[in-house]
Design a protein around this motif. Structure first.
Motif, PDB file in Angstrom:
ATOM      1  N   GLY A 151     -58.197 -21.579  -4.018  1.00 49.64           N
ATOM      2  CA  GLY A 151     -57.159 -22.473  -3.524  1.00 49.64           C
ATOM      3  C   GLY A 151     -56.963 -23.710  -4.377  1.00 49.64           C
ATOM      4  O   GLY A 151     -55.912 -24.360  -4.311  1.00 49.64           O
ATOM      5  N   ARG A 152     -57.968 -24.066  -5.168  1.00 52.58           N
ATOM      6  CA  ARG A 152     -57.845 -25.207  -6.080  1.00 52.58           C
ATOM      7  C   ARG A 152     -57.102 -24.842  -7.362  1.00 52.58           C
ATOM      8  O   ARG A 152     -56.678 -25.741  -8.115  1.00 52.58           O
ATOM      9  N   MET A 153     -56.984 -23.549  -7.652  1.00 55.31           N
ATOM     10  CA  MET A 153     -56.345 -23.121  -8.891  1.00 55.31           C
ATOM     11  C   MET A 153     -54.826 -23.298  -8.801  1.00 55.31           C
ATOM     12  O   MET A 153     -54.249 -23.311  -7.715  1.00 55.31           O
ATOM     13  N   LYS A 154     -54.199 -23.419  -9.964  1.00 51.58           N
ATOM     14  CA  LYS A 154     -52.741 -23.506 -10.000  1.00 51.58           C
ATOM     15  C   LYS A 154     -52.126 -22.240  -9.402  1.00 51.58           C
ATOM     16  O   LYS A 154     -52.651 -21.142  -9.577  1.00 51.58           O
ATOM     17  N   ALA A 199     -61.214 -12.523  -0.609  1.00 50.97           N
ATOM     18  CA  ALA A 199     -60.480 -13.717  -1.031  1.00 50.97           C
ATOM     19  C   ALA A 199     -59.558 -13.396  -2.200  1.00 50.97           C
ATOM     20  O   ALA A 199     -58.435 -13.906  -2.283  1.00 50.97           O
ATOM     21  N   VAL A 200     -60.026 -12.551  -3.114  1.00 53.51           N
ATOM     22  CA  VAL A 200     -59.183 -12.132  -4.237  1.00 53.51           C
ATOM     23  C   VAL A 200     -57.963 -11.382  -3.726  1.00 53.51           C
ATOM     24  O   VAL A 200     -56.829 -11.627  -4.165  1.00 53.51           O
ATOM     25  N   VAL A 201     -58.167 -10.459  -2.789  1.00 51.92           N
ATOM     26  CA  VAL A 201     -57.047  -9.694  -2.234  1.00 51.92           C
ATOM     27  C   VAL A 201     -56.042 -10.638  -1.579  1.00 51.92           C
ATOM     28  O   VAL A 201     -54.821 -10.531  -1.802  1.00 51.92           O
ATOM     29  N   ARG A 202     -56.536 -11.560  -0.772  1.00 57.26           N
ATOM     30  CA  ARG A 202     -55.637 -12.499  -0.099  1.00 57.26           C
ATOM     31  C   ARG A 202     -54.847 -13.337  -1.096  1.00 57.26           C
ATOM     32  O   ARG A 202     -53.647 -13.602  -0.914  1.00 57.26           O
ATOM     33  N   ALA A 203     -55.502 -13.771  -2.166  1.00 53.64           N
ATOM     34  CA  ALA A 203     -54.831 -14.625  -3.156  1.00 53.64           C
ATOM     35  C   ALA A 203     -53.750 -13.865  -3.911  1.00 53.64           C
ATOM     36  O   ALA A 203     -52.711 -14.440  -4.259  1.00 53.64           O
ATOM     37  N   PHE A 232     -66.167 -17.673  -6.523  1.00 54.93           N
ATOM     38  CA  PHE A 232     -64.704 -17.708  -6.427  1.00 54.93           C
ATOM     39  C   PHE A 232     -64.312 -17.194  -5.040  1.00 54.93           C
ATOM     40  O   PHE A 232     -64.056 -16.015  -4.832  1.00 54.93           O
ATOM     41  N   ASN A 233     -64.291 -18.136  -4.098  1.00 54.37           N
ATOM     42  CA  ASN A 233     -63.955 -17.840  -2.717  1.00 54.37           C
ATOM     43  C   ASN A 233     -62.588 -18.438  -2.403  1.00 54.37           C
ATOM     44  O   ASN A 233     -61.881 -18.931  -3.295  1.00 54.37           O
ATOM     45  N   ASP A 234     -62.191 -18.408  -1.140  1.00 50.59           N
ATOM     46  CA  ASP A 234     -60.882 -18.941  -0.762  1.00 50.59           C
ATOM     47  C   ASP A 234     -60.725 -20.400  -1.183  1.00 50.59           C
ATOM     48  O   ASP A 234     -59.663 -20.803  -1.674  1.00 50.59           O
ATOM     49  N   GLU A 285     -59.145 -26.250 -11.462  1.00 52.21           N
ATOM     50  CA  GLU A 285     -57.946 -27.053 -11.293  1.00 52.21           C
ATOM     51  C   GLU A 285     -57.162 -27.221 -12.597  1.00 52.21           C
ATOM     52  O   GLU A 285     -55.947 -27.411 -12.575  1.00 52.21           O
ATOM     53  N   ALA A 286     -57.846 -27.104 -13.739  1.00 48.30           N
ATOM     54  CA  ALA A 286     -57.214 -27.388 -15.025  1.00 48.30           C
ATOM     55  C   ALA A 286     -56.577 -26.178 -15.679  1.00 48.30           C
ATOM     56  O   ALA A 286     -55.712 -26.327 -16.557  1.00 48.30           O
TER      57      ALA A 286
END
Length: 390
Positions: free
Chosen positions: A272-275, A293-297, A266-268, A247-248
Motif C-alpha cells: 500500500g505504500r508503493m506507487k 496481498a499480491v493477488v489483491r494488489a 511485502f504485505n498489504d 515509497e520511492a
C-alpha cells in the motif's frame, strides 16, 4: 560407506536424454563476484547436459557407486509414502535443489537419525529447518555463486516482460491477432523508472549492473550500504528501510533470503505504500511476499504487475491463485537451473561430497550450518531463532 538421498525434479515429459539446441555452454574463468568456480577432482558429465532431473542425477552416479556409496535418486517427495520419506530414515546425506525442494522440516530431521549433511544443489537453504539442523549437528551447505548470474538475468527479463507488457502481446500473435492497441495499453518504457533492489548481495548487485545501461535510477535496501566505490559506480541510493524503498520506486526486485525477518515482508501495508502501478519481481523466495496481498494488489490496481519464479509450496497446487491472477508473468522455479548453471552447481555438489568423504574442510563460502551454528556465508545471510551465530 554412506547412503546419499538425492531429490531432483522429474525428467522431461518426452523422455531423457533430450536433444540439446546447442553443443555446450560457454566457459567462464571466475564468477562475476570474483569467487572461484567449483574445483572437484573430476566430473562425469559434459557441461551443457541436463543434470538437475532424476536421470541426470547431478552427474554423481558413477562417482558415488564406484566409491561404494549407495545413491538413491527420486522426484517423489510428497506424503508419508513417498520415496523421500521412506529413504530418509537411514540417509546420511540429503541433496536437494531449491527448484524441487525436499523440505527438511524439524519433524523430518528428528526422524533422520543418521543424517549428517544436507546439500543444496544451488543457492538458498530455507527448505531446511536451520535451527533444528544446528541443534542436531547436521552440516548444511550450498553451492554459493553457482547460479547468481542466471537468476539476475531472469529477473531482468521479467522486469522487461512486465513493463513492456510482453506476454499479452505475444499471446495476441499466437492467437492469430494483431491487436496493437490492446498490446500497448499497458506497455511503458523502463527508461527513467526508479528501480529498487531488496538485498544487494551477489544476485542483487549483478542485476543492478545489468540494469544501469537502461538509464534507470537505482535504489537498494539491505543491512549495510555498499562499498562507496560500488555505490558511485552504479549511482545507487541506499535506503535504510524497505518502507523508504517501496515509497520511492516504480519497480522492485527482491533478492534477500527468507528468514523470520523477511517472512511476508511485502504485505498489504507495505504494498500500500508503493506507487500505484508499481511492479514487483520476486526470484528470491515466495513467502517474502504475502500470497493473497499480491493477488489483491493486482486485482485492485495497486500493482501493475507481478512476476517471479518462486512459489510456496513448490510445486504449487493447480489452484494456487498466482497461476491465474491478472497481470502476472510467473514461471516455474527455473531462473537458477539453466543448463549453464547446472554444470556449476553439479560440480560444486561433487566438490562438497569429495571434501566430506575425505575429511577435508568444506569451503567457507559453501557453509550455512556447521558445528551446530551458522557458518560461512550462512552467518551473513540467515538468522536462527536460537540466536546462534558464527
Amino acid at each position: 560407506m554412506s547412503k546419499i538421498l538425492c531429490v531432483l525434479y522429474p525428467d522431461p515429459v518426452d523422455g531423457f536424454p533430450p536433444r540439446y539446441p546447442r553443443d555446450g555452454v560457454p566457459t567462464i574463468d571466475r564468477y562475476e563476484s570474483g569467487g572461484t568456480l567449483p574445483t572437484p577432482q573430476h566430473i562425469d558429465f559434459r557441461p551443457g547436459e541436463l543434470l538437475g532431473c532424476v536421470s541426470g542425477s547431478l552427474g554423481l552416479g558413477r562417482f558415488l557407486e564406484t566409491s561404494g556409496h549407495t545413491l538413491v535418486v527420486t522426484s517423489d517427495k510428497e506424503g508419508p509414502d513417498s520415496v523421500f520419506e521412506r529413504e530418509l530414515a537411514d540417509a546420511e546425506v540429503v541433496i536437494s535443489q531449491p527448484f524441487w525442494p525436499a523440505y527438511l522440516t524439524a519433524d523430518r530431521l528428528a526422524r533422520a537419525k543418521k543424517l549428517r549433511l544436507a546439500i543444496t544443489a544451488g543457492i538458498g537453504s530455507d527448505h531446511v529447518d536451520l535451527d533444528e539442523a544446528a541443534a542436531r549437528g547436521v552440516t548444511v551447505a550450498e553451492v554459493t555463486d553457482s547460479n547468481c548470474i542466471s537468476v539476475a538475468e531472469h529477473a531482468a527479463m521479467q522486469i522487461l516482460a512486465l513493463v513492456r507488457n510482453f506476454l499479452p502481446s505475444h499471446e495476441w500473435i499466437t492467437r492469430g491477432g494483431w491487436n496493437i492497441a490492446d498490446c500497448v495499453s499497458r506497455a511503458y518504457d523502463l527508461e527513467g523508472m526508479q528501480v529498487g533492489i531488496v538485498g544487494a548481495g551477489r544476485i542483487g548487485l549483478a542485476l543492478m549492473r545489468r540494469l544501469k545501461p537502461f538509464g534507470v535510477p537505482l535504489h537498494y535496501m539491505q543491512r549495510h550500504p555498499l562499498q562507496p566505490e560500488v555505490a558511485r559506480e552504479l549511482g545507487a541510493k541506499f535506503h535504510p528501510s524497505v518502507e523508504s524503498l517501496a515509497e520511492a520506486c516504480d519497480v522492485i526486485s527482491i533478492h534477500c533470503p527468507l528468514h523470520p525477518g523477511t517472512l511476508r515482508m511485502f504485505n498489504d501495508e507495505l504494498i500500500g505504500r508503493m506507487k500505484r502501478g508499481s511492479y514487483i519481481v520476486n526470484t528470491a523466495r515466495a513467502e517474502i511476499c504475502d500470497r493473497d496481498a499480491v493477488v489483491r494488489a493486482l486485482e485492485g490496481g495497486r500493482l501493475a504487475g507481478y512476476a517471479g519464479d518462486v512459489w510456496f509450496p513448490q510445486p504449487p497446487p493447480p489452484d494456487h491463485p498466482w497461476r491465474t491472477m491478472p497481470h502476472q508473468a510467473m514461471t516455474p522455479h527455473v531462473s537458477g537451473t539453466t543448463l549453464s548453471a547446472q554444470a556449476r552447481y553439479a560440480a560444486g555438489t561433487r566438490e562438497i561430497l569429495e571434501c566430506w568423504f575425505e575429511g577435508r574442510p568444506i569451503r567457507e563460502e559453501y557453509l550455512i550450518i556447521d558445528g551446530g551454528k551458522l557458518a560461512g556465508v550462512g552467518a551473513s545471510s540467515y538468522t536462527l531463532a536460537t540466536g546462534a551465530r558464527a
